[in-house]
Design a protein around this motif. Structure first.
Motif, PDB file in Angstrom:
ATOM      1  N   UNK A   1       0.823  -1.209   0.000  1.00  0.00           N
ATOM      2  CA  UNK A   1       0.000   0.000   0.000  1.00  0.00           C
ATOM      3  C   UNK A   1       0.860   1.263   0.000  1.00  0.00           C
ATOM      4  N   UNK A   2       2.007   1.236   0.658  1.00  0.00           N
ATOM      5  CA  UNK A   2       2.793   2.446   0.916  1.00  0.00           C
ATOM      6  C   UNK A   2       3.583   2.903  -0.301  1.00  0.00           C
ATOM      7  N   UNK A   3       3.518   4.200  -0.546  1.00  0.00           N
ATOM      8  CA  UNK A   3       4.378   4.864  -1.520  1.00  0.00           C
ATOM      9  C   UNK A   3       5.508   5.566  -0.763  1.00  0.00           C
ATOM     10  N   UNK A   4       6.238   6.477  -1.420  1.00  0.00           N
ATOM     11  CA  UNK A   4       7.392   7.098  -0.772  1.00  0.00           C
ATOM     12  C   UNK A   4       7.026   7.781   0.540  1.00  0.00           C
ATOM     13  N   UNK A   5       5.986   8.611   0.514  1.00  0.00           N
ATOM     14  CA  UNK A   5       5.632   9.341   1.731  1.00  0.00           C
ATOM     15  C   UNK A   5       5.231   8.391   2.850  1.00  0.00           C
ATOM     16  N   UNK A   6       4.424   7.382   2.533  1.00  0.00           N
ATOM     17  CA  UNK A   6       4.004   6.433   3.562  1.00  0.00           C
ATOM     18  C   UNK A   6       5.167   5.571   4.041  1.00  0.00           C
ATOM     19  N   UNK A   7       6.117   5.286   3.150  1.00  0.00           N
ATOM     20  CA  UNK A   7       7.294   4.527   3.563  1.00  0.00           C
ATOM     21  C   UNK A   7       8.034   5.251   4.672  1.00  0.00           C
TER      22      UNK A   7
ATOM     23  N   UNK B   1       8.725   2.860  -3.597  1.00  0.00           N
ATOM     24  CA  UNK B   1       9.333   4.187  -3.486  1.00  0.00           C
ATOM     25  C   UNK B   1       9.711   4.706  -4.861  1.00  0.00           C
ATOM     26  N   UNK B   2       9.079   5.784  -5.248  1.00  0.00           N
ATOM     27  CA  UNK B   2       9.397   6.440  -6.507  1.00  0.00           C
ATOM     28  C   UNK B   2      10.227   7.677  -6.271  1.00  0.00           C
ATOM     29  N   UNK B   3       9.588   8.812  -6.007  1.00  0.00           N
ATOM     30  CA  UNK B   3      10.290  10.090  -5.968  1.00  0.00           C
ATOM     31  C   UNK B   3      11.410  10.114  -4.940  1.00  0.00           C
ATOM     32  N   UNK B   4      11.241   9.448  -3.813  1.00  0.00           N
ATOM     33  CA  UNK B   4      12.293   9.447  -2.787  1.00  0.00           C
ATOM     34  C   UNK B   4      13.551   8.749  -3.274  1.00  0.00           C
ATOM     35  N   UNK B   5      13.407   7.812  -4.203  1.00  0.00           N
ATOM     36  CA  UNK B   5      14.566   7.103  -4.741  1.00  0.00           C
ATOM     37  C   UNK B   5      15.492   8.044  -5.503  1.00  0.00           C
ATOM     38  N   UNK B   6      14.934   9.165  -5.966  1.00  0.00           N
ATOM     39  CA  UNK B   6      15.712  10.129  -6.734  1.00  0.00           C
ATOM     40  C   UNK B   6      16.166  11.305  -5.859  1.00  0.00           C
ATOM     41  N   UNK B   7      15.929  11.171  -4.558  1.00  0.00           N
ATOM     42  CA  UNK B   7      16.428  12.148  -3.598  1.00  0.00           C
ATOM     43  C   UNK B   7      15.530  13.317  -3.334  1.00  0.00           C
ATOM     44  N   UNK B   8      14.284  13.260  -3.791  1.00  0.00           N
ATOM     45  CA  UNK B   8      13.353  14.362  -3.601  1.00  0.00           C
ATOM     46  C   UNK B   8      12.352  14.017  -2.508  1.00  0.00           C
ATOM     47  N   UNK B   9      12.028  14.999  -1.703  1.00  0.00           N
ATOM     48  CA  UNK B   9      11.176  14.812  -0.536  1.00  0.00           C
ATOM     49  C   UNK B   9       9.733  14.591  -0.973  1.00  0.00           C
ATOM     50  N   UNK B  10       9.113  13.466  -0.606  1.00  0.00           N
ATOM     51  CA  UNK B  10       7.730  13.224  -1.030  1.00  0.00           C
ATOM     52  C   UNK B  10       6.709  14.011  -0.220  1.00  0.00           C
ATOM     53  N   UNK B  11       7.137  14.579   0.896  1.00  0.00           N
ATOM     54  CA  UNK B  11       6.218  15.353   1.740  1.00  0.00           C
ATOM     55  C   UNK B  11       6.959  16.564   2.294  1.00  0.00           C
ATOM     56  N   UNK B  12       7.222  17.557   1.436  1.00  0.00           N
ATOM     57  CA  UNK B  12       8.019  18.711   1.874  1.00  0.00           C
ATOM     58  C   UNK B  12       7.414  19.403   3.088  1.00  0.00           C
ATOM     59  N   UNK B  13       8.280  19.696   4.050  1.00  0.00           N
ATOM     60  CA  UNK B  13       7.831  20.345   5.269  1.00  0.00           C
ATOM     61  C   UNK B  13       7.281  19.401   6.304  1.00  0.00           C
ATOM     62  N   UNK B  14       7.150  18.129   5.944  1.00  0.00           N
ATOM     63  CA  UNK B  14       6.588  17.139   6.862  1.00  0.00           C
ATOM     64  C   UNK B  14       7.586  16.015   7.136  1.00  0.00           C
ATOM     65  N   UNK B  15       8.247  15.538   6.084  1.00  0.00           N
ATOM     66  CA  UNK B  15       9.161  14.406   6.232  1.00  0.00           C
ATOM     67  C   UNK B  15      10.343  14.782   7.115  1.00  0.00           C
ATOM     68  N   UNK B  16      10.770  13.865   7.978  1.00  0.00           N
ATOM     69  CA  UNK B  16      12.018  14.098   8.693  1.00  0.00           C
ATOM     70  C   UNK B  16      13.193  13.947   7.746  1.00  0.00           C
ATOM     71  N   UNK B  17      14.303  14.558   8.055  1.00  0.00           N
ATOM     72  CA  UNK B  17      15.488  14.406   7.225  1.00  0.00           C
ATOM     73  C   UNK B  17      16.069  13.018   7.392  1.00  0.00           C
ATOM     74  N   UNK B  18      16.123  12.269   6.309  1.00  0.00           N
ATOM     75  CA  UNK B  18      16.679  10.911   6.389  1.00  0.00           C
ATOM     76  C   UNK B  18      17.932  10.780   5.526  1.00  0.00           C
ATOM     77  N   UNK B  19      18.405  11.894   4.978  1.00  0.00           N
ATOM     78  CA  UNK B  19      19.665  11.864   4.249  1.00  0.00           C
ATOM     79  C   UNK B  19      19.562  11.604   2.769  1.00  0.00           C
ATOM     80  N   UNK B  20      18.396  11.851   2.164  1.00  0.00           N
ATOM     81  CA  UNK B  20      18.256  11.664   0.721  1.00  0.00           C
ATOM     82  C   UNK B  20      19.088  12.699  -0.032  1.00  0.00           C
ATOM     83  N   UNK B  21      19.602  12.288  -1.189  1.00  0.00           N
ATOM     84  CA  UNK B  21      20.431  13.165  -2.017  1.00  0.00           C
ATOM     85  C   UNK B  21      19.803  13.308  -3.399  1.00  0.00           C
ATOM     86  N   UNK B  22      19.401  14.518  -3.812  1.00  0.00           N
ATOM     87  CA  UNK B  22      18.878  14.681  -5.170  1.00  0.00           C
ATOM     88  C   UNK B  22      19.894  14.239  -6.204  1.00  0.00           C
TER      89      UNK B  22
END
Length: 390
Positions: free
Chosen positions: A205-211, A224-245
């Protein structure tokens, strides 16, 4: 990033960043149990290159790849990918037989679609249920009929129902009531599927934001789609987990010039200089997928400074305010990148034009050349493709 190359404008994709992001996401979702990770590479890897992104994801440990269409799935197989691969969007006349022969798992939304796949024989099929997105997937009233048909086809050996899945509508808004409702609906669907005798290998069920934000929705697999490319799936909400664009879009100035107070810039003179200044011409426009709405809203990076776009973005070029400086033709312009040096990011552009970062990176193409580099490698490896990013 490598030194500028002799192209007017280009996309540079760092595959090391994709590997880095996939490893982070895999570690995140498997921290509390054996949850598998699917890296979604549809739409040409969200503009990053489907084949290259898929290879990087596999190298980083992605258990599955996901695409929208059968054509995308078959292109991955033709490129040599042999791992678990799911596609989920079909239209009348699509090559289900080719997909099945290539070991691609297909998705059925309806009994009619399931019957079409079952007629081929030997298919691995996943069933999608609509839990509230009201897009693809079986409507609630049709779940039991779909599960009964799937069980009958399975018992006859025509298909193997390998998965059941759905998709969140608002996982980037953790407090949205649709999230609890959809997760509850999905659990109901799984109970009904079990009652029908189905025993899927994976449920998801989970996509990037739910992951990142909703561990209760991880089930057996996350996509995981957009998060795999280093972009935040929930800007302003997601904690920093070290993704790199992974994507940088850059060009070179073709000229710079002085303009005077009262001079209008670009079509319609939607911006008029209120002082004497200088402007530069960047050879990229909406023909390359640059949003026309970026005129007078977005900025680029030239010589270690933000430079606002002035006037309307044209088909082939755009104009930036150089604030009185006259850098020579050939000076590098970064439209957006990881943001490490202060350059705009895809998220900055998204906010400037009122969209999401997904659209910013995915829409790019046209005459842009795309190069793949590996910042983890000794030396540079580059693969250039032109006009293949749309």
């Amino acid at each position: 990033m490598p030194d500028p190359v002799p192209h007017r404008a280009e996309i540079v994709v760092d595959v090391a960043a994709i590997r880095h992001n996939v490893r982070i996401l895999k570690d995140l979702v498997s921290a509390d149990g054996p949850v598998q990770l699917m890296t979604v590479v549809k739409a040409d890897g969200y503009g990053h290159g489907m084949v290259e992104s898929a290879a990087a994801a596999r190298e980083a440990g992605a258990d599955w790849l996901g695409v929208a269409t059968i054509d995308e799935a078959l292109a991955l197989r033709a490129a040599g990918d042999r791992g678990p691969l799911l596609c989920w969007l079909s239209a009348p006349g699509d090559d289900f037989a080719g997909a099945v022969a290539a070991g691609v798992e297909v998705t059925a939304y309806t009994v009619a679609e399931l019957d079409e796949v079952a007629a081929i024989g030997g298919a691995r099929v996943q069933l999608k249920v609509d839990t509230g997105l009201s897009r693809g997937g079986a409507a609630r009233a049709d779940w039991e009929a779909l599960f009964a048909a799937a069980a009958a086809h399975g018992a006859a050996g025509r298909v193997r129902v390998s998965g059941i899945w759905s998709h969140f509508a608002a996982s980037d808004e953790p407090a949205h009531p649709a999230n609890d409702a959809q997760e509850a609906a999905f659990r109901e669907a799984l109970r009904l599927a079990e009652d029908a005798g189905l025993d899927p290998e994976v449920t998801h069920l989970a996509n990037s934001a739910a992951a990142i934000l909703r561990p209760s929705s991880h089930f057996d697999l996350v996509r995981c789609g957009i998060a795999s490319y280093g972009l935040d799936p929930a800007p302003g909400v997601s904690p920093g987990i070290g993704l790199r664009p992974a994507m940088t879009v850059r060009a070179r100035l073709v000229m710079s010039k002085t303009i005077h107070a009262g001079d209008g810039v670009s079509y319609g003179h939607t911006w008029v200089a209120d002082r004497d200044t200088t402007v530069g011409v960047v050879p990229a426009g909406y023909g390359e997928g640059i949003p026309r709405a970026a005129g007078n809203t977005a900025s680029v990076w030239v010589e270690d400074s933000l430079r606002p776009i002035r006037g309307r973005v044209c088909m082939d070029q755009l104009v930036v305010d150089l604030h009185g400086e006259l850098p020579p033709a050939g000076t590098e312009v970064v439209l957006f990148g990881p943001g490490d040096l202060g350059e705009p990011t895809a998220q900055d552009w998204a906010e400037a034009v009122g969209t999401i970062s997904y659209e910013i990176v995915t829409r790019l193409g046209g005459r842009l050349v795309r190069r793949h580099v590996d910042s983890d490698a000794v030396g540079e490896t580059a693969d250039e493709t032109e006009g293949t990013t749309r």
